[in-house]
Motif scaffolding. Structure first.
Motif, short mmCIF file in Angstrom:
data_model
loop_
_atom_site.label_atom_id
_atom_site.label_comp_id
_atom_site.label_asym_id
_atom_site.label_seq_id
_atom_site.Cartn_x
_atom_site.Cartn_y
_atom_site.Cartn_z
N ASP A 69 0.85 -1.19 0.00
CA ASP A 69 0.00 0.00 0.00
C ASP A 69 0.89 1.24 0.00
OD1 ASP A 69 -2.71 1.34 0.69
OD2 ASP A 69 -1.35 2.08 2.23
N PHE A 70 0.68 2.14 -0.95
CA PHE A 70 1.54 3.32 -1.08
C PHE A 70 1.48 4.21 0.15
CE2 PHE A 70 1.21 1.98 -5.47
CZ PHE A 70 2.51 2.19 -5.92
N ASP A 71 0.28 4.40 0.69
CA ASP A 71 0.15 5.30 1.85
C ASP A 71 0.91 4.77 3.05
OD1 ASP A 71 -1.38 7.08 0.40
OD2 ASP A 71 -3.26 6.06 0.88
N ALA A 72 0.92 3.44 3.22
CA ALA A 72 1.67 2.85 4.35
C ALA A 72 3.17 3.08 4.17
CB ALA A 72 1.37 1.34 4.44
N ILE A 96 4.56 5.60 2.51
CA ILE A 96 4.80 7.04 2.74
C ILE A 96 4.84 7.33 4.23
CG2 ILE A 96 3.70 9.32 2.52
CD1 ILE A 96 2.74 8.28 -0.33
N GLN A 97 3.91 6.73 4.97
CA GLN A 97 3.87 6.95 6.42
C GLN A 97 5.15 6.42 7.08
OE1 GLN A 97 0.35 5.35 8.31
NE2 GLN A 97 1.11 5.80 10.37
N ARG A 102 7.93 8.89 6.58
CA ARG A 102 7.74 10.09 7.41
C ARG A 102 8.12 9.81 8.87
NH1 ARG A 102 2.48 12.24 4.50
NH2 ARG A 102 3.48 13.78 3.14
N VAL A 137 9.14 10.13 -0.67
CA VAL A 137 7.71 10.36 -0.48
C VAL A 137 7.08 10.88 -1.77
CG1 VAL A 137 6.00 11.81 0.70
CG2 VAL A 137 7.82 10.70 2.02
N ARG A 197 4.29 9.00 -4.17
CA ARG A 197 3.01 9.63 -4.54
C ARG A 197 2.79 9.56 -6.05
NH1 ARG A 197 3.58 14.88 -1.00
NH2 ARG A 197 2.44 14.29 0.88
N LYS A 244 1.97 6.03 -7.13
CA LYS A 244 0.59 5.65 -6.77
C LYS A 244 -0.37 6.08 -7.87
CE LYS A 244 -2.96 6.38 -3.25
NZ LYS A 244 -3.34 7.09 -2.01
N LYS A 245 -0.16 7.29 -8.39
CA LYS A 245 -1.03 7.79 -9.46
C LYS A 245 -0.82 7.03 -10.76
CE LYS A 245 -2.09 12.62 -8.47
NZ LYS A 245 -1.65 13.99 -8.70
#
Length: 436
Positions: A124-127, A129-130, A133, A166, A170, A173-174
């Motif tokens: 999962d891309f958001d995971a 990125i988190q 960070r 990051v 992003r 992901k797109k």
């Protein structure tokens, strides 16, 4: 003399090795699955359009990669053929997985006491990125699944806070979210990148180990898009510290698997340790062409012995070797219109009689005329060797200067990293030399 069946169950990769074995007087048949590539090797190597029909004829079956079309699978075929009593150069389902599943590869290394870089797998891309960070650092993004062969998607972060990673995640992901089933984030380690390549005969590694240095970016100075490879520098040595700390620890596991062939582990090395990055459980390209150039005994006999579980006699050039990939537009991109206009069937003209150091990739011969074949824009690899890396460079680029193909391009700095400090650093850290 023996019968060799070479199998490309996806694109054509093994043409040069088949040509070399054929020139040594062995009987050779070459099968290519990909329709776009079937003309590659025409005029150089005898072909077959049904590899399974030739298995009983063959004394040795050689698979060139882990892919059967868009799926891994030659390891399964190789294992089945061995169980039927055939001598095969190829992997197993588990060794195929070393390349396709980076998480599995790291598990195998850790289970066998090999040091690894901190790494995490995300679906999962958001995971991802988190994670960056919360743990700011430079990372390397390595795609998983079918897109991992789109080399330009590998991204090496530069910012200490991970901000560029990051941004790239992003963007991926797109653009790639629907096709990228996951990715690995690997902590970036500074040092010298070196690939350790051993040849395994089903029971053990042969004594000689190949150390090679890849040049993957398109342009000199290591800039531009990622390619599969633009050139390689290498040398052979004995089973030294670099080998013993990495591939050497997997010897029993590979013997249980019954693996036969070349296996390569790419590492970053620095004064604090050796950090494996990824496996190539198959031939490397154009690595195998350069290895052939440095093998001074019979290549065919070497692979015959390897496939039959013998201890091959291998004599290798004991200096340095470099290989330069000659490419045509639109390499490394796919653009049929550009290829058709600039590169399809391009004539390859040599200004001297000798073909020493000239190795085939996507080439055919029609009425004695060498021409570009296929659709990838990679007609030739040109090699050189010498007692120093500088001498090897001199010989290779002297040969490159004698080749005329409209629109050809190549990197003119293969081997320079070694001269500019990589060799000295590996020596200083104790990985090379008599005590290593």
């Amino acid at each position: 003399m023996a019968n060799f069946l070479f199998c490309s169950l996806d694109v054509a990769l093994i043409t040069d090795l088949a040509w070399q074995v054929h020139r040594e007087g062995h009987d050779v048949k070459y099968y290519i699955e990909a329709e776009s590539d079937t003309e590659i090797g025409d005029g150089f190597v005898p072909k077959t359009d049904d590899w399974r029909a030739e298995v009983d004829w063959a004394d040795v079956v050689v698979f060139d990669d882990i892919w059967v079309g868009s799926d891994i699978g030659t390891g399964k075929l190789a294992q089945e053929l061995r169980e039927q009593g055939n001598a095969v150069v190829g992997g197993t389902p588990n060794t195929d997985r070393l390349e396709e599943d980076r998480g599995y590869a790291m598990e195998i290394l850790e289970e066998h006491g090999v040091n690894t870089v901190e790494h995490h797998i995300f679906n999962d891309f958001d995971a991802g990125i988190q994670h960056v960070r919360e743990n700011p650092a430079p990372y390397v993004i390595k795609p998983l699944g079918e897109v991992q062969n789109v080399k330009r998607l590998l991204y090496v972060g530069n910012e200490d806070d991970g901000s560029d990673v990051v941004e790239v995640l992003r963007a991926y992901k797109k653009a790639w979210g629907h096709r990228m089933k996951g990715f690995q984030l690997q902590r970036k380690v500074e040092g010298v990148e070196v690939a350790i390549c051993g040849f395994f005969n089903g029971n053990e590694f042969i004594e000689q180990v190949n150390f090679n240095f890849e040049h993957k970016k398109l342009f000199p100075g290591n800039i531009g898009p990622q390619t599969g490879e633009m050139g390689t520098s290498m040398f052979w040595a004995r089973q030294n510290k670099l080998f013993k700390e990495t591939l050497g620890k997997l010897e029993d596991w590979l013997a249980e698997e019954g693996y036969v062939g070349s296996i390569d582990i790419n590492c970053i090395v620095n004064e604090t340790g050796i950090y494996p990055l990824e496996f190539t459980p198959r031939f490397g390209y154009p690595t195998i062409a350069l290895q052939e150039e440095s093998i001074e005994s019979s290549t065919g006999e070497f692979f015959y012995d390897l496939a039959h579980g013998n201890d091959p006699e291998l004599e290798v050039h004991n200096g340095y070797q470099i290989g330069v990939r000659i490419v045509l537009p639109p390499f490394p991109f796919d653009d049929k219109k550009t290829y058709d206009e600039n590169s399809r069937n391009a004539a390859v003209v040599f200004q001297r009689e000798s073909r020493d150091g000239i190795h085939l990739e996507d080439t055919k011969k029609i009425d004695g005329q060498w021409r570009a074949a296929g659709e990838s824009g990679m007609p030739l690899v040109v090699t050189g060797k010498g007692e120093t890396m500088q001498a090897a460079r001199g010989q290779a680029y002297d040969r490159v200067d004698d080749i005329l193909i409209p629109n050809l391009y190549y990197r003119d700095d293969i081997g320079e990293r070694w001269i500019d400090g990589d060799g000295d650093r590996l020596q200083a850290w104790g990985y090379l030399g008599p005590q290593a």
